[in-house]
Write an enzyme that holds these catalytic residues in place. Structure first.
Site, PDB file in Angstrom:
ATOM      1  N   ALA A 239      29.572  59.513  38.494  1.00 47.08           N
ATOM      2  CA  ALA A 239      30.191  58.440  37.713  1.00 47.08           C
ATOM      3  C   ALA A 239      29.123  57.448  37.268  1.00 47.08           C
ATOM      4  O   ALA A 239      28.097  57.276  37.923  1.00 47.08           O
ATOM      5  CB  ALA A 239      31.252  57.738  38.555  1.00 47.08           C
TER       6      ALA A 239
ATOM      7  N   ASN B  38      20.999  48.915  37.919  1.00 52.39           N
ATOM      8  CA  ASN B  38      22.096  48.515  37.035  1.00 52.39           C
ATOM      9  C   ASN B  38      22.947  47.448  37.687  1.00 52.39           C
ATOM     10  O   ASN B  38      23.142  47.432  38.905  1.00 52.39           O
ATOM     11  CB  ASN B  38      22.941  49.746  36.642  1.00 52.39           C
TER      12      ASN B  38
ATOM     13  N   PHE C 268      31.281  47.493  35.999  1.00 53.88           N
ATOM     14  CA  PHE C 268      32.493  48.232  35.618  1.00 53.88           C
ATOM     15  C   PHE C 268      32.960  47.888  34.201  1.00 53.88           C
ATOM     16  O   PHE C 268      34.149  47.619  33.957  1.00 53.88           O
ATOM     17  CB  PHE C 268      33.645  47.958  36.601  1.00 53.88           C
TER      18      PHE C 268
ATOM     19  N   SER D 183      30.434  49.838  44.774  1.00 55.52           N
ATOM     20  CA  SER D 183      29.523  49.279  43.779  1.00 55.52           C
ATOM     21  C   SER D 183      29.113  47.877  44.202  1.00 55.52           C
ATOM     22  O   SER D 183      29.947  47.083  44.645  1.00 55.52           O
ATOM     23  CB  SER D 183      30.194  49.211  42.405  1.00 55.52           C
TER      24      SER D 183
ATOM     25  N   ASN E  86      28.204  45.572  42.152  1.00 56.72           N
ATOM     26  CA  ASN E  86      28.207  44.728  40.957  1.00 56.72           C
ATOM     27  C   ASN E  86      29.543  44.066  40.647  1.00 56.72           C
ATOM     28  O   ASN E  86      29.685  43.417  39.621  1.00 56.72           O
ATOM     29  CB  ASN E  86      27.744  45.552  39.752  1.00 56.72           C
ATOM     30  N   THR E  87      30.532  44.253  41.524  1.00 60.99           N
ATOM     31  CA  THR E  87      31.789  43.514  41.444  1.00 60.99           C
ATOM     32  C   THR E  87      31.891  42.657  42.698  1.00 60.99           C
ATOM     33  O   THR E  87      31.916  43.198  43.810  1.00 60.99           O
ATOM     34  CB  THR E  87      32.994  44.463  41.356  1.00 60.99           C
TER      35      THR E  87
ATOM     36  N   LYS F  97      34.285  56.826  47.803  1.00 61.15           N
ATOM     37  CA  LYS F  97      32.837  56.749  47.596  1.00 61.15           C
ATOM     38  C   LYS F  97      32.287  55.560  48.363  1.00 61.15           C
ATOM     39  O   LYS F  97      32.770  54.439  48.220  1.00 61.15           O
ATOM     40  CB  LYS F  97      32.510  56.617  46.102  1.00 61.15           C
TER      41      LYS F  97
ATOM     42  N   THR G  24      25.968  58.931  48.245  1.00 58.70           N
ATOM     43  CA  THR G  24      26.292  57.524  48.315  1.00 58.70           C
ATOM     44  C   THR G  24      26.182  56.884  46.929  1.00 58.70           C
ATOM     45  O   THR G  24      25.643  57.474  46.001  1.00 58.70           O
ATOM     46  CB  THR G  24      25.312  56.778  49.232  1.00 58.70           C
ATOM     47  N   ASN G  25      26.643  55.647  46.860  1.00 57.21           N
ATOM     48  CA  ASN G  25      26.483  54.839  45.656  1.00 57.21           C
ATOM     49  C   ASN G  25      25.063  54.260  45.624  1.00 57.21           C
ATOM     50  O   ASN G  25      24.200  54.665  46.397  1.00 57.21           O
ATOM     51  CB  ASN G  25      27.537  53.725  45.641  1.00 57.21           C
TER      52      ASN G  25
END
Length: 350
Positions: A67, A116, A120, A181, A183-184, A219, A247-248
């Site tokens: 993803a 990054n 989202f 993630s 980033n949220t 995830k 993993t992420n």
């Protein structure tokens, strides 16, 4: 040729601009029936020895696209045509959102890595569903990765994921709950078992109710402590999930804000995979992602217990034929080692 093109041209342009142009190119390819079928026949994994079955879904090869590339389910067929065994779209949120301010995507060329902090950015679950309803011209396996809408408070996260799941689970070959993630804001807090249990249970109820029961995976982040990795693994078994994606991206990189992917993540991703395999055995499907660059990495992840392997940053640096090349090399390696199927390799050394 691609290495020369990347060095002389692509790396000189803004990373996100190149990303959007590439997505558009693959979206156009997805609309060209004759071209994509010809490419699929030439580049997609065709060797029966590469076929893998996981949670009731059949994959033509073990290496898929993680993803983060196809955020809006715009180009899965185009991507499959150049050699990926599956495509995971998203992360998709219940409501469309612009993501974080630009610039938010950066190459770390010396490390063969990417940072990054996209946040989202996507057009939302309903828009993605319209694309996923289109008849597929290629037999591509499409996973759907869902995340929390940024403006939704943590206390309402489960309901937000359920909204996405109701729209997207019936259209997915498998569904992934992304709670990892960086980033949220607050998202990774949801990996704590006391918060994760009700969230996953609610989404699983939706996935189980689809006409053919959509497989559900979670995830996780590489930055979880070992005991938390164990706790999530135990929870996945308890709830009857179908698998874990590990993993992420990592936030432990000492650079600017955002998640780091690529070569620096390789060791920790493999370590988490081995820990999960020791914890759950073959009771769950394990999908390994993080620092996958070549056939040696794919082979090592299979031996360590991964049924499926994913890459994204490796594709950025390896070029458009990266997945096709790895599948061909994997096919030759299987035969060199006397194996008739990739399934004979999975978990042979943890």
């Amino acid at each position: 040729m691609y290495r020369m093109l990347f060095a002389l041209v692509l790396r000189r342009f803004d990373a996100e601009t190149v990303h959007h142009l590439t997505v558009r190119a693959f979206a156009v390819l997805s609309t060209l029936p004759l071209v994509k079928r010809w490419l699929y026949k030439a580049l997609a994994p065709q060797d029966p020895a590469l076929r893998v079955s996981a949670f009731g879904v059949h994959f033509p090869g073990p290496l898929g696209l993680a993803a983060g590339f196809d955020k809006d389910a715009a180009c899965a067929e185009g991507v499959a045509a150049v050699g990926f065994g599956h495509v995971e779209v998203g992360t998709i949120t219940a409501h469309g959102q612009p993501g974080n301010p630009r610039p938010r995507l950066f190459r770390e060329v010396s490390q063969r890595a990417v940072i990054n902090r996209m946040g989202f950015n996507n057009y939302g679950a309903a828009a993605a569903a319209r694309r996923l309803r289109r008849t597929r011209g290629l037999p591509v396996v499409v996973g759907v990765n869902i995340g929390k809408t940024k403006v939704v408070p943590e206390s309402e996260a489960a309901a937000d994921y359920v909204t996405s799941a109701k729209i997207l689970a019936p259209l997915a070959d498998y569904l992934v709950v992304n709670v990892s993630s960086p980033n949220t804001p607050g998202l990774r807090n949801l990996q704590a078992v006391e918060l994760l249990r009700p969230l996953l249970k609610s989404v699983k109820d939706v996935a189980d109710a689809t006409p053919r029961r959509t497989p559900l995976l979670v995830k996780i982040a590489p930055d979880l402590a070992d005991e938390d990795v164990d706790a999530v693994a135990d929870l996945a078994i308890e709830l009857g999930l179908d698998g874990i994606i590990a993993t992420n991206t990592t936030i432990r990189h000492g650079g600017q804000a955002g998640g780091l992917s690529g070569r620096p993540l390789k060791a920790r991703s493999l370590e988490v995979l081995r820990r999960l395999r020791a914890r759950v055995g073959d009771r769950l499907t394990l999908v390994s992602v993080g620092g996958v660059e070549d056939v040696d990495d794919v082979w090592e992840r299979l031996l360590a217990g991964a049924t499926l392997v994913q890459g994204y940053t490796g594709w950025v640096y390896g070029g458009p034929l990266w997945a096709s090349r790895i599948h061909r090399q994997l096919s030759r390696r299987l035969r060199r080692h006397g194996h008739k199927s990739v399934t004979e390799v999975i978990g042979k050394t943890a």
